[in-house]
Motif scaffolding. Structure first.
Motif, PDB file in Angstrom:
ATOM      1  N   PRO A  32     -39.878 -49.718 -15.126  1.00  0.00           N
ATOM      2  CA  PRO A  32     -41.268 -49.876 -15.588  1.00  0.00           C
ATOM      3  C   PRO A  32     -42.256 -49.023 -14.792  1.00  0.00           C
ATOM      4  O   PRO A  32     -43.223 -48.490 -15.358  1.00  0.00           O
ATOM      5  N   VAL A  33     -42.027 -48.895 -13.477  1.00  0.00           N
ATOM      6  CA  VAL A  33     -42.913 -48.062 -12.663  1.00  0.00           C
ATOM      7  C   VAL A  33     -42.776 -46.601 -13.066  1.00  0.00           C
ATOM      8  O   VAL A  33     -43.775 -45.871 -13.208  1.00  0.00           O
ATOM      9  N   TYR A  34     -41.534 -46.170 -13.274  1.00  0.00           N
ATOM     10  CA  TYR A  34     -41.313 -44.786 -13.718  1.00  0.00           C
ATOM     11  C   TYR A  34     -41.976 -44.533 -15.059  1.00  0.00           C
ATOM     12  O   TYR A  34     -42.607 -43.489 -15.267  1.00  0.00           O
ATOM     13  N   TRP A  35     -41.862 -45.488 -15.981  1.00  0.00           N
ATOM     14  CA  TRP A  35     -42.440 -45.290 -17.308  1.00  0.00           C
ATOM     15  C   TRP A  35     -43.963 -45.274 -17.253  1.00  0.00           C
ATOM     16  O   TRP A  35     -44.619 -44.555 -18.005  1.00  0.00           O
ATOM     17  N   MET A  36     -44.537 -46.063 -16.344  1.00  0.00           N
ATOM     18  CA  MET A  36     -45.985 -46.031 -16.161  1.00  0.00           C
ATOM     19  C   MET A  36     -46.432 -44.654 -15.698  1.00  0.00           C
ATOM     20  O   MET A  36     -47.396 -44.077 -16.236  1.00  0.00           O
ATOM     21  N   LEU A  37     -45.737 -44.092 -14.705  1.00  0.00           N
ATOM     22  CA  LEU A  37     -46.089 -42.769 -14.203  1.00  0.00           C
ATOM     23  C   LEU A  37     -45.845 -41.698 -15.258  1.00  0.00           C
ATOM     24  O   LEU A  37     -46.650 -40.771 -15.425  1.00  0.00           O
ATOM     25  N   ASN A  38     -44.741 -41.818 -15.982  1.00  0.00           N
ATOM     26  CA  ASN A  38     -44.416 -40.860 -17.030  1.00  0.00           C
ATOM     27  C   ASN A  38     -45.499 -40.846 -18.102  1.00  0.00           C
ATOM     28  O   ASN A  38     -45.956 -39.785 -18.550  1.00  0.00           O
ATOM     29  N   THR A  39     -45.938 -42.041 -18.516  1.00  0.00           N
ATOM     30  CA  THR A  39     -46.973 -42.137 -19.550  1.00  0.00           C
ATOM     31  C   THR A  39     -48.323 -41.678 -19.032  1.00  0.00           C
ATOM     32  O   THR A  39     -49.116 -41.100 -19.777  1.00  0.00           O
ATOM     33  N   ALA A  40     -48.611 -41.919 -17.752  1.00  0.00           N
ATOM     34  CA  ALA A  40     -49.911 -41.536 -17.189  1.00  0.00           C
ATOM     35  C   ALA A  40     -50.105 -40.030 -17.184  1.00  0.00           C
ATOM     36  O   ALA A  40     -51.233 -39.546 -17.352  1.00  0.00           O
ATOM     37  N   PHE A  41     -49.030 -39.276 -17.008  1.00  0.00           N
ATOM     38  CA  PHE A  41     -49.150 -37.821 -16.889  1.00  0.00           C
ATOM     39  C   PHE A  41     -48.817 -37.071 -18.169  1.00  0.00           C
ATOM     40  O   PHE A  41     -48.927 -35.850 -18.197  1.00  0.00           O
ATOM     41  N   LYS A  42     -48.390 -37.760 -19.206  1.00  0.00           N
ATOM     42  CA  LYS A  42     -48.050 -37.060 -20.445  1.00  0.00           C
ATOM     43  C   LYS A  42     -49.263 -37.000 -21.371  1.00  0.00           C
ATOM     44  O   LYS A  42     -50.190 -37.814 -21.239  1.00  0.00           O
ATOM     45  N   PRO A  43     -49.313 -36.064 -22.306  1.00  0.00           N
ATOM     46  CA  PRO A  43     -50.426 -36.009 -23.264  1.00  0.00           C
ATOM     47  C   PRO A  43     -50.554 -37.313 -24.043  1.00  0.00           C
ATOM     48  O   PRO A  43     -49.561 -38.000 -24.305  1.00  0.00           O
TER      49      PRO A  43
END
Length: 282
Positions: A32-43
């Motif tokens: 979940p932490v990885y997905w939060m960071l992934n979503t924060a930096f993606k368009p």
């Protein structure tokens, strides 16, 4: 020799199994932490893609700019810091005195106090919303940081007292008695002997209290107006009647997680020592 070899193979398989289990727990907790960071930096358009990519497809800081522009960010974060730090300072001070009294002094009603502390922790927080709201409103503390601080102390103090009691019980009385024989007063023995040994427990308890106050949402939503909202309630600005802006929301969540991560990195050694020390007895 064959028995030793067989025992070694069994030990190797056992370690491999525990390692795989630990890896599974790490992936489950960290995804979940990885997905939060992934979503924060993606368009933003990729955040609502019905077929999302597991790996980042592009990096952008637009979501962070959007998160800072959608509403006042530093105001809620500042209020959350004030509330969390005040709760930690008052909670540790009062909780330490209460835990010391329960652990070191015999008085009438001591067991009742201990049972009461446990009972308070069993009450669901949602069940106290209406009574707390009415009480704060009568005292003129509705929509004030002082009222929110007192409210947080009601459910953080019992845990603080109970946890610190466990640490104090683990410190032998003989150390205090030896210091008093050498000329220290009871207060001096506590400050010179017990207090330094309590440092890991104080750090661990403080981090827990800070996280609880920092992440609390329900009471902050019910007791504070939009002008005085905290950081967790601020995240609700990304959900409107037109939908939820997931990418900026994840960017805001990432920025909110930074103080917790920095705090944990600063005290991680004391934190680990405190958690293991408090798990022995008490």
């Amino acid at each position: 020799m064959s028995a030793i070899a067989a025992s070694g193979r069994r030990g190797g398989k056992s370690r491999l199994g525990w390692n795989l289990l630990g890896l599974l727990v790490f992936v489950t907790a960290g995804f979940p932490v990885y997905w939060m960071l992934n979503t924060a930096f993606k368009p933003a358009k990729d955040a609502i893609d019905p077929d999302p990519s597991l790996l980042p497809t592009g990096l952008t800081l637009t979501n962070f700019r959007r998160a800072l522009d959608i509403a006042d960010f530093w105001g809620p974060v500042g209020r959350s810091l004030v509330v969390s730090l005040t709760v930690v300072v008052i909670g540790i001070f009062v909780g330490l005195l209460a835990a010391l009294a329960i652990s070191r002094f015999a008085f009438r009603g001591r067991k009742v106090v201990i049972v009461g502390i446990l009972a308070v922790q069993m009450v669901p927080l949602v069940a106290m919303i209406i009574p707390v709201f009415l009480l704060l409103n009568d005292l003129g503390q509705y929509d004030k940081l002082s009222g929110l601080i007192v409210t947080y102390l009601t459910f953080i103090l019992p845990f603080t007292v109970w946890t610190l009691r466990g640490f104090i019980v683990n410190i032998p009385r003989e150390l205090e008695e030896a210091a008093m024989v050498d000329g220290c007063s009871r207060t001096g023995a506590f400050l010179r002997v017990v207090f330094p040994l309590l440092a890991p427990g104080l750090v661990a308890t403080s981090v827990y209290g800070f996280i609880q106050a920092w992440n609390e949402y329900l009471y902050a939503l019910m007791l504070m107006s939009q002008q005085n909202q905290t950081a967790t309630v601020w995240l609700g600005n990304f959900t409107t009647k037109h939908g939820t802006e997931y990418a900026p929301m994840m960017a805001g969540s990432t920025m909110m997680a930074v103080p917790i991560v920095v705090l944990f990195l600063l005290v991680q050694r004391k934190m680990a020592a405190g958690l293991t020390a408090g798990a022995v007895k008490g």
